[in-house]
Design a protein around this motif. Sequence first.
Motif, short mmCIF file in Angstrom:
data_model
loop_
_atom_site.label_atom_id
_atom_site.label_comp_id
_atom_site.label_asym_id
_atom_site.label_seq_id
_atom_site.Cartn_x
_atom_site.Cartn_y
_atom_site.Cartn_z
N THR A 156 22.43 88.04 29.04
CA THR A 156 23.62 88.12 29.89
C THR A 156 23.28 88.77 31.23
OG1 THR A 156 24.81 88.50 27.85
CG2 THR A 156 26.04 88.74 29.88
N THR A 213 23.84 98.48 36.51
CA THR A 213 25.15 98.71 35.91
C THR A 213 25.34 97.84 34.67
OG1 THR A 213 25.99 99.04 38.15
CG2 THR A 213 27.61 98.79 36.41
N LYS A 263 23.12 96.58 32.72
CA LYS A 263 22.31 97.09 31.60
C LYS A 263 22.97 98.33 31.00
CE LYS A 263 17.76 95.79 33.30
NZ LYS A 263 16.73 96.39 34.16
N ALA A 264 23.47 99.21 31.89
CA ALA A 264 24.06 100.45 31.42
C ALA A 264 25.33 100.20 30.60
CB ALA A 264 24.38 101.37 32.60
N LYS A 265 25.93 99.01 30.79
CA LYS A 265 27.11 98.68 29.99
C LYS A 265 26.74 98.30 28.57
CE LYS A 265 29.24 95.69 33.06
NZ LYS A 265 30.31 94.78 33.51
N GLY A 266 25.46 98.05 28.36
CA GLY A 266 25.02 97.64 27.03
C GLY A 266 24.98 96.13 26.84
N LEU A 267 25.01 95.38 27.94
CA LEU A 267 24.98 93.92 27.82
C LEU A 267 23.60 93.46 27.33
CD1 LEU A 267 26.74 92.90 31.15
CD2 LEU A 267 27.73 93.03 28.88
N PRO A 268 23.58 92.37 26.57
CA PRO A 268 22.29 91.81 26.14
C PRO A 268 21.48 91.33 27.34
CG PRO A 268 24.13 90.72 25.04
CD PRO A 268 24.72 91.62 26.05
N THR A 269 20.16 91.37 27.21
CA THR A 269 19.28 91.03 28.32
C THR A 269 19.61 89.65 28.89
OG1 THR A 269 17.62 92.22 27.08
CG2 THR A 269 16.86 91.01 29.00
#
Lengths: 352, 335
Positions: free
Chosen positions: B246, B236, B238-244
């Motif tokens: 984080t 989830t 990752k799917a939000k677009g958070l940097p690796t």
Amino acid sequence: MSSTEPFLVVEDLTVRFPTEDGLVTAVQDLSYSVEKGKTLGIVGESGSGKSVSSMAVLGLHDARTARITGSIRVDGQEVVGLNEAGLRKLRGRQIAMIFQDALAALHPFYKIGGQLAEAYQVHHPKATKREARRKAVEMLDRVGIPQPDRRVDDFPHQFSGGMRQRAMIAMGLINDPSLLIADEPTTALDVTVQAQILDLLQDLQSEFNSAVIIITHDLGVIAEMADDVLVMYAGRGVEYGPGKEILTRPQMPYTWGLLSSVPDVTGDTDSKLIPIPGNPPSLLNPPTGCAFHPRCVHSDKVEGDLCATTMPAFEQGNSGVRHLKRCHLRDPEVIFEREVLPVIAPELLEEK
Amino acid sequence: MFAYVVKRLLAGVLVLFLVSMSIFLLFWYGPNEPARVMCDTKTSNRCNAERLDRFTEELGYNNAWYAEYGDYVKGVFVGRDITVAAQTTRCDAPCFGLSYKNGKPVWEDMKDRLPATFSVAIGGATLYLLLGVPLGVAAARRRGTVQDKALVSSFLFLSSVPYYLFALLTWLFFSLKWEVPLIGDTGYVPLTESPTAWFGGLALAWICLGIFGCTQYTRYARGAMVEALSEDYIRTAKAKGLPTRTVVYRHGLRAALVPIVTIFGIDFGTLLAGTIFTERIFDIEGIGLWSLRAVMQRDLPIVSATALFSAVVLIMANLIVDLVYSILDPRVRLS
């Protein structure tokens, strides 16, 4: 390019995972497209490649473990082979994904509001914490969480199952994505809540005019939601066309099998539930020819051993409309009406 | 939350009471002559049966055990006067009795040795956490790669080496061969007396504990992290677009910390209760070395005091782990 092309175009997508036992082909030569404001339903058994193909749209597969070929274009931009930074801009911003089992998909240690705000802030770096929180409350309100300004500080385990899925949807929609992928969004919920969630998704879709992909194994969900339907089996598309067409005039024995496996609460008790015999095939060692032939009860109607030797092409059937099927049967409409319909929905025939 | 802490504290006190009574009874009915040591010391090794009887009487071993235990407990809280061989010694609270060997109140010696053990334990634990957790996280992120396999197997090898041999090698290499600056003669010098000597004397012990302990913590951290990174909520994130970064630290490590903290609490408690090997090898006058010597000299009050101390430390460690656990995991906090 983006003006003429549908918002999402998937072409010849193949996803393979090298494992110690060999190469697993989870998705092969899959093509579909979704326009803004439309809903595509992807149906299939577990392991048919539904989730794997949608995760590829977000580039969520680990480049070290997955080999992806083909093309995925989001608003004209190629996703396959896109670098991590480019993918991050798409994820959550243009494409959002809603996962099944929201309890596992939400982080147990962070408050709902914090998780929503985080999704907002990562794509709005200038937004302050307060703005992000306000946005989170607003989204929770939008998806029908009562007292959102209070519940925003709850942890996921303090929400009910339906509320968690709503929060998940709120998180997905917080950045107004143009494409929403819902991976079995109602599987973990009880039926009354399922209907609410589906209604909510439909309302929000018309409000945001986003493209939606809904992945499910529940044909009821498909009937309710989908404009187009893609039926998947063993990593490939086996039937693809407008939802109404697929549900009323299916041309592929696997789709018939799926329809026969749906309990019909409104129909009379003469209709029978017929499970598809056998198990989904191994993706490591798929059957020769048509992947479905070992389980297909109609393969004897095809001359010779064509089913066992040759993979049928994914091509237009006799119906005329845009309706692709992957089957050697010459006259599937006739067989469906004569052999399948009388068993699964006798009342439909009586009406005729 | 408050009620929970109180409940746990009360339970801890009850356990301590039972532990202290068990230790007391063990030594009371144990197969030994508790007065023998003191008799030997006081009579310059001319202890005979008659004198032994006198000391046994004076030490209270002819009284009922519960009466003596009552005195002992009272001494722990308010102190008491102890008269042996016509000589009365004031033993202030917390009084664990007088050493049979040197006649001094046990606590006086103990409080001099606590800082040494605490220094060794805190330094060593800090080092192995600082080494082990980041290495484990790095290995988990590269799971299955050559680097990961090399790290895991070399650490497995390292942790199979006996600790005393490892300590010896540490000393040989760091101190004799490489002559690493700042490492001085091993031993404990109070921090307040000379910070450089304190550091120099303990450095080898820290390195030894740190490297040896980090092999375990790398394994724990790697395992916890591998598990955390395969959770749905990581997908989830990752799917939000958070940097690796984080995703790995804010979402992954946060979840992986819970099992690490649990193991660390118990481990650290054990360290505080006395690092017998380390203190013995590096000649550090801490609780571990002291209790080892007391066992060999059959100095019962010291042995029972160190046993009691271990129990206190472990119970405290457990309590703190539970509290930290409930801070880390909101699901525990509210239920």
